[in-house]
Design a protein around this motif. Sequence first.
Motif, PDB file in Angstrom:
ATOM      1  N   ILE A  65      30.844  23.773  20.937  1.00 22.66           N
ATOM      2  CA  ILE A  65      31.223  24.199  22.282  1.00 22.66           C
ATOM      3  C   ILE A  65      32.631  23.700  22.536  1.00 22.66           C
ATOM      4  N   THR A  66      33.483  24.621  22.996  1.00 22.58           N
ATOM      5  CA  THR A  66      34.857  24.242  23.213  1.00 22.58           C
ATOM      6  C   THR A  66      35.367  24.915  24.480  1.00 22.58           C
ATOM      7  N   GLY A  67      36.663  24.879  24.688  1.00 18.74           N
ATOM      8  CA  GLY A  67      37.253  25.469  25.882  1.00 18.74           C
ATOM      9  C   GLY A  67      38.743  25.660  25.659  1.00 18.74           C
ATOM     10  N   ILE A  94      30.441  19.266  20.344  1.00 24.41           N
ATOM     11  CA  ILE A  94      31.265  19.556  21.523  1.00 24.41           C
ATOM     12  C   ILE A  94      32.650  18.972  21.285  1.00 24.41           C
ATOM     13  N   THR A  95      33.654  19.741  21.663  1.00 25.91           N
ATOM     14  CA  THR A  95      35.032  19.254  21.618  1.00 25.91           C
ATOM     15  C   THR A  95      35.488  19.026  23.050  1.00 25.91           C
ATOM     16  N   THR A  96      36.002  17.841  23.332  1.00 21.99           N
ATOM     17  CA  THR A  96      36.301  17.490  24.724  1.00 21.99           C
ATOM     18  C   THR A  96      37.516  16.584  24.814  1.00 21.99           C
ATOM     19  N   LEU A 186      46.319  16.243  13.122  1.00 24.22           N
ATOM     20  CA  LEU A 186      46.533  17.690  12.983  1.00 24.22           C
ATOM     21  C   LEU A 186      48.017  18.029  13.081  1.00 24.22           C
ATOM     22  N   GLU A 187      48.386  19.024  12.327  1.00 25.77           N
ATOM     23  CA  GLU A 187      49.743  19.566  12.476  1.00 25.77           C
ATOM     24  C   GLU A 187      49.793  20.402  13.753  1.00 25.77           C
ATOM     25  N   GLU A 188      50.919  20.321  14.436  1.00 27.10           N
ATOM     26  CA  GLU A 188      51.082  21.130  15.642  1.00 27.10           C
ATOM     27  C   GLU A 188      51.247  22.602  15.259  1.00 27.10           C
ATOM     28  N   MET A 189      50.693  23.468  16.070  1.00 28.72           N
ATOM     29  CA  MET A 189      50.835  24.905  15.834  1.00 28.72           C
ATOM     30  C   MET A 189      51.725  25.522  16.914  1.00 28.72           C
ATOM     31  N   PRO A 190      52.456  26.578  16.569  1.00 24.78           N
ATOM     32  CA  PRO A 190      53.422  27.147  17.518  1.00 24.78           C
ATOM     33  C   PRO A 190      52.770  28.040  18.573  1.00 24.78           C
ATOM     34  N   ILE A 325      41.676  29.981  23.494  1.00 23.13           N
ATOM     35  CA  ILE A 325      41.066  30.292  22.194  1.00 23.13           C
ATOM     36  C   ILE A 325      40.003  29.276  21.798  1.00 23.13           C
ATOM     37  N   GLY A 326      40.198  28.031  22.253  1.00 25.47           N
ATOM     38  CA  GLY A 326      39.199  27.018  21.943  1.00 25.47           C
ATOM     39  C   GLY A 326      39.558  26.110  20.780  1.00 25.47           C
ATOM     40  N   GLY A 327      40.762  26.225  20.269  1.00 23.73           N
ATOM     41  CA  GLY A 327      41.214  25.306  19.214  1.00 23.73           C
ATOM     42  C   GLY A 327      40.659  25.658  17.859  1.00 23.73           C
TER      43      GLY A 327
HETATM   44  N1  SAM Z   1      39.469  20.538  26.006  1.00 23.92           N
HETATM   45  C1  SAM Z   1      38.875  20.395  24.706  1.00 23.92           C
HETATM   46  C2  SAM Z   1      39.580  19.305  23.941  1.00 23.92           C
HETATM   47  O1  SAM Z   1      40.437  18.642  24.504  1.00 23.92           O
HETATM   48  O2  SAM Z   1      39.228  19.093  22.796  1.00 23.92           O
HETATM   49  C3  SAM Z   1      38.788  21.672  23.885  1.00 23.92           C
HETATM   50  C4  SAM Z   1      39.907  22.661  23.935  1.00 23.92           C
HETATM   51  S1  SAM Z   1      41.443  22.146  23.245  1.00 23.92           S
HETATM   52  C5  SAM Z   1      42.410  23.567  23.546  1.00 23.92           C
HETATM   53  C6  SAM Z   1      41.063  22.217  21.521  1.00 23.92           C
HETATM   54  C7  SAM Z   1      42.035  21.561  20.597  1.00 23.92           C
HETATM   55  O3  SAM Z   1      43.201  22.368  20.497  1.00 23.92           O
HETATM   56  C8  SAM Z   1      42.499  20.183  21.019  1.00 23.92           C
HETATM   57  O4  SAM Z   1      42.228  19.268  19.983  1.00 23.92           O
HETATM   58  C9  SAM Z   1      43.980  20.361  21.184  1.00 23.92           C
HETATM   59  O5  SAM Z   1      44.670  19.197  20.844  1.00 23.92           O
HETATM   60  C10 SAM Z   1      44.273  21.509  20.230  1.00 23.92           C
HETATM   61  N2  SAM Z   1      45.552  22.194  20.469  1.00 23.92           N
HETATM   62  C11 SAM Z   1      46.003  22.747  21.601  1.00 23.92           C
HETATM   63  N3  SAM Z   1      47.249  23.266  21.431  1.00 23.92           N
HETATM   64  C12 SAM Z   1      47.584  23.032  20.156  1.00 23.92           C
HETATM   65  C13 SAM Z   1      48.739  23.303  19.359  1.00 23.92           C
HETATM   66  N4  SAM Z   1      49.800  23.920  19.869  1.00 23.92           N
HETATM   67  N5  SAM Z   1      48.729  22.912  18.080  1.00 23.92           N
HETATM   68  C14 SAM Z   1      47.645  22.276  17.541  1.00 23.92           C
HETATM   69  N6  SAM Z   1      46.524  21.996  18.232  1.00 23.92           N
HETATM   70  C15 SAM Z   1      46.500  22.346  19.525  1.00 23.92           C
END
Ligand code: SAM
Length: 327
Positions: A65-67, A94-96, A186-190, A325-327
């Motif tokens: 479950i994500t968001g 769950i991702t939170t 994690l590597e940052e995504m654009p 998208i939910g990561g």
């Molecule tokens: N709110 C929840 C959380 O904090 O895990 C779930 C949703 S959040 C969008 C899911 C994951 O996407 C998080 O681990 C967040 O760090 C990652 N995320 C968001 N933007 C990103 C980016 N530009 N590059 C890499 N990871 C990203």
Amino acid sequence: MLIDNHNRTINYLRLAVTDRCNLRCNYCMPAEGIRFAKRETLLTLDELSILSTLMVEQGIDKIRITGGEPFVRKDLMGLVKHLASLDGLGDISITTNATLIGPHIETLKELGIRHINVSLDAVQRETFGRITRRDQYDTVFSNLNRLISEDFNVRINFIVLEGQNIEDILPILELQKNHPVSVRFLEEMPFNGGSKNFDRITWNYEKILDYITKAYPDVERLSSPETSTSINYKIKGHKGSFGLIPSFSRTFCGSCNRLRITATGDVITCLYGKPKLNIREIMRGPDREANLRSAIGEAIGSRARTGFEAQREHEGVFENSMTSIGG
Ligand code: SAM
């Protein structure tokens, strides 16, 4: 069983329940937020329950479950209860961001939910405030400590952000030194909000590993499941482990077993591509189960082989935010 056009079995569903979030992480979305989905476009609790039952019947045995932030959705625990009742669903996670999970920890335990991923990109209060643009540091660390002491299987996801949190890489490893948790870098995504560079990334997984092993040379590579997106390591004498997720470099596409469904019903067969269809109207129309089965089967039957191939569906940066998208 769900099998894609490259003979990969799809058994893992990432189900987003909202696109809203109470943090404003600067690499994820702009300070003012994004244009969030209207309530009537979100799948209802009943629809999410019906959908997950159907997906489990089709061979999904793991749902995350994500968001957005899942716990901003008031009826979230109703869905968690439903998932916990599904035979055949071996793994619910769950991702939170750990800001709102506190009041639900006991119930999660009672329901047998064991796996919680906490997104946390800072150890220092100042860094946390600057990245998240919110004052939630104490709540997050208090909930994280509770999750660890209540024996949840906790994984911490830390996005390595050039010029923002490099000084926190070694301090966050202290968590896995002292507790049986996994800290994944994690590597940052654009995506929207974050870096806009498609061509290269400063902190790729090799550079992160190099940085860590300079401080901790005694590192052993661990074996990981074939479908794992993380490359995992153990530092001698530490209780937990750490991992690297090449989310920009994409070394893991060959064994991808994932399907994403967003809170508004978009079906995404590759994180780096565009949605393949929206199932909301199908959910609300006649013959929903048969129509869903065939629409999802069709989407899975035309998946990109890799994230690089899927990326060509975009022009320039990914215009979407990860919060949708939910990561
Ligand atoms: N709110 C929840 C959380 O904090 O895990 C779930 C949703 S959040 C969008 C899911 C994951 O996407 C998080 O681990 C967040 O760090 C990652 N995320 C968001 N933007 C990103 C980016 N530009 N590059 C890499 N990871 C990203």
